[in-house]
Design an enzyme around this catalytic site. Structure first.
Site, PDB file in Angstrom:
ATOM      1  N   CYS A 177       0.728  11.072   4.826  1.00 35.09           N
ATOM      2  CA  CYS A 177       1.943  11.993   4.439  1.00 35.09           C
ATOM      3  C   CYS A 177       1.500  13.381   4.506  1.00 35.09           C
ATOM      4  CB  CYS A 177       2.409  11.556   3.035  1.00 35.09           C
ATOM      5  SG  CYS A 177       0.872  11.812   1.809  1.00 35.09           S
ATOM      6  N   ARG A 189      -0.744  14.925   6.749  1.00 38.73           N
ATOM      7  CA  ARG A 189      -1.150  15.402   8.057  1.00 38.73           C
ATOM      8  C   ARG A 189      -0.911  14.274   9.163  1.00 38.73           C
ATOM      9  NH1 ARG A 189      -6.002  17.424   7.918  1.00 38.73           N
ATOM     10  NH2 ARG A 189      -6.090  17.424   5.536  1.00 38.73           N
ATOM     11  N   PRO A 214     -10.847  10.864  -2.373  1.00 39.95           N
ATOM     12  CA  PRO A 214     -11.685   9.993  -1.464  1.00 39.95           C
ATOM     13  C   PRO A 214     -10.465   9.002  -0.468  1.00 39.95           C
ATOM     14  CG  PRO A 214     -11.210   9.134  -3.807  1.00 39.95           C
ATOM     15  CD  PRO A 214     -10.673  10.475  -3.530  1.00 39.95           C
ATOM     16  N   GLN A 243      -8.285   6.452   5.156  1.00 41.96           N
ATOM     17  CA  GLN A 243      -7.189   6.300   6.279  1.00 41.96           C
ATOM     18  C   GLN A 243      -7.729   6.831   7.453  1.00 41.96           C
ATOM     19  OE1 GLN A 243      -5.370   9.522   3.879  1.00 41.96           O
ATOM     20  NE2 GLN A 243      -3.598   7.951   3.002  1.00 41.96           N
ATOM     21  N   GLY A 253       7.120   4.276 -18.630  1.00 46.73           N
ATOM     22  CA  GLY A 253       7.478   5.108 -17.543  1.00 46.73           C
ATOM     23  C   GLY A 253       7.205   4.088 -16.228  1.00 46.73           C
ATOM     24  N   GLY A 274       7.632   5.851 -13.062  1.00 46.20           N
ATOM     25  CA  GLY A 274       7.500   6.602 -11.764  1.00 46.20           C
ATOM     26  C   GLY A 274       6.098   6.723 -10.970  1.00 46.20           C
ATOM     27  N   GLU A 275       5.979   7.778 -10.091  1.00 39.88           N
ATOM     28  CA  GLU A 275       4.691   7.987  -9.170  1.00 39.88           C
ATOM     29  C   GLU A 275       3.713   8.105 -10.082  1.00 39.88           C
ATOM     30  OE1 GLU A 275       3.294  10.838  -5.724  1.00 39.88           O
ATOM     31  OE2 GLU A 275       5.355  10.884  -6.193  1.00 39.88           O
TER      32      GLU A 275
END
Length: 444
Positions: free
Chosen positions: A50, A52, A123, A128, A202, A204-205
């Protein structure tokens, strides 16, 4: 041979452009095909996250020097990068960074160690990079086109450097995100999280990140309370730990508080959701057992008066930010140690690559000479077997062997003579051990 990195990241490009140059699995396969067909490189790895998109290329036939051939190849790579995403090349070029050879090696190691990340030292990027490398390896094997040994060694070396940086520095020891800081705080106050009841308010993210951190640390009893049950249930599906997670409505929030050792809240509610009275009631049922409440919502979800209640440890997002700021300073110090390690390791790898490149040349030269020897020897043995005079056969063998071995060096010297390359001739003559007699035996 040369190694090239073309990339954009959160520092150089907007989210809109980063979205345009992201590689889906299908587009990545297409890219690999196009790179092979156009002979842009013999090996490639595409890192697409997301924050690069970076393309690592290894071309064995391009000189690492900044000559015209290198520049033409570089322009072809940039044009291809724009074309594969149907972008205007100038739009891409304005946000593009380009690194070659030792600079490219150094960049890959910095990225993998988290030194180039939005969150310093995070980390996740190493995983990735490993996934990107493995994807390329799997593709190469499926196409029966093995990745070059130099490129493979570069990535294996990078992974070992990242491990060394994690081991020898404190780059990853301190929390620098709100979600991670909340979990770190919980681990500091309670010896272990595995047997605790934890309530998240909650869906959310931020709560998702908190939940992932907690589950990674072995939490077995997790409650998620949200105004919209469907969204909470969707989060549970994403977390893939259904048997450890219970979903509660906001109407059941008191029931969750009555069981909770830790409460972490992050909603978009304009009003307080957890009042001092609710926590007081929960503490009565819990006999004032220690309760940690972390309110990371803005505006706040928790009545600030809860901190006056017995057994309650109350922290707000401001408290976490001060923790994060201290930890960032620690990571900054650690990053300087990491840079020293990376600089040395990148330099070592590039020196190895240069030697390896010429060791292939030496091996090829020796193999060529050996093939000439074998061919002429076979003919000589056949001639002697046909009763030809051995002395004549040996004379012919030695003559032909000499001519074949000096043919290519002689052509090279003639070419340098035509070009007037005096320094080249001197170096070549010295390498062949035939320096001018006057130079070797100067008059006294």
């Amino acid at each position: 041979m040369t190694i090239l990195v073309l990339g954009i990241n959160h520092k150089t490009a907007s989210v809109a452009l980063r979205e345009k140059v992201a590689f889906s699995p299908e587009k990545r396969d297409l890219a690999f095909q196009q790179i092979a067909q156009s002979e842009l490189a013999q090996s490639e790895v595409i890192l697409s996250t997301c924050n690069r998109t970076e393309i690592y290329l290894h071309n064995k036939h391009i000189s690492p020097e900044a000559d015209q051939e290198n520049q033409r190849w570089l322009e072809q790579c940039i044009q291809w990068f724009a074309d594969v995403h149907q972008l205007d090349v100038d739009e891409l070029r304005n946000c593009l960074y380009i690194k070659q050879n030792q600079s490219a090696v150094n960049h890959l190691m910095r990225v993998s160690c988290g030194l180039d990340s939005l969150v310093l030292g995070e980390p996740q990027i190493l995983g990735q990079v490993k996934q990107a490398y493995q994807y390329s390896e799997d593709y190469c094997q499926a196409q029966h086109m093995p990745m070059s040994s130099e490129f493979s060694r570069l990535f294996q070396k990078t992974f070992s450097v990242a491990k060394r940086v994690r081991t020898e520095t404190n780059i990853g020891n301190s929390a620098v995100s709100v979600a991670y800081a909340a979990c770190s705080l919980a681990r500091q106050i309670f010896e272990g999280l595995k047997d605790l009841n934890i309530l998240l308010v909650g869906a959310g993210e931020t709560i998702e990140l908190v939940a992932r951190h907690l589950l990674r640390h072995g939490v077995k009893k997790l409650m998620i309370s949200n105004r919209t049950l469907a969204r909470a249930e969707l989060l549970v599906e994403k977390l893939e730990h259904n048997k450890y997670i219970q979903v509660l409505s906001l109407q059941q929030l008191q029931d969750g508080l009555n069981q909770a050792d830790i409460v972490i809240s992050s909603t978009g509610s304009p009003i307080v959701l957890i009042t001092a009275e609710m926590v007081k009631q929960a503490q009565q049922k819990r006999r004032n057992a220690p309760m940690l409440i972390v309110d990371i919502a803005v505006p706040r979800d928790v009545d600030e008066r809860v901190e006056k209640l017995d057994g309650v440890y109350h922290y707000t997002v401001d408290d976490l930010h001060s923790i994060i700021q201290r930890n960032l300073s620690e990571r900054e110090k650690a990053s300087k140690e990491a840079e020293t390690i990376i600089d040395a390791e990148a330099s070592d790898f590039f020196e190895w690559m240069k030697v390896h490149q010429f060791s292939n040349l030496i091996r090829t030269y020796r193999e060529s000479a050996e093939q000439i020897r074998q061919d002429l020897l076979e003919k000589a043995v056949q001639a002697i077997g046909q009763n030809e005079d051995p002395e004549t056969v040996l004379q012919e063998l030695s003559y032909k062997l000499m001519n074949k071995l000096i043919h290519s060096p002689t052509q090279a010297m003639q070419a340098m003579m035509k070009q007037g390359s005096i320094q080249g001739l001197r170096s070549f003559s010295s390498a062949l051990g035939i320096a001018d007699k006057k130079e070797r035996n100067p008059q006294k």
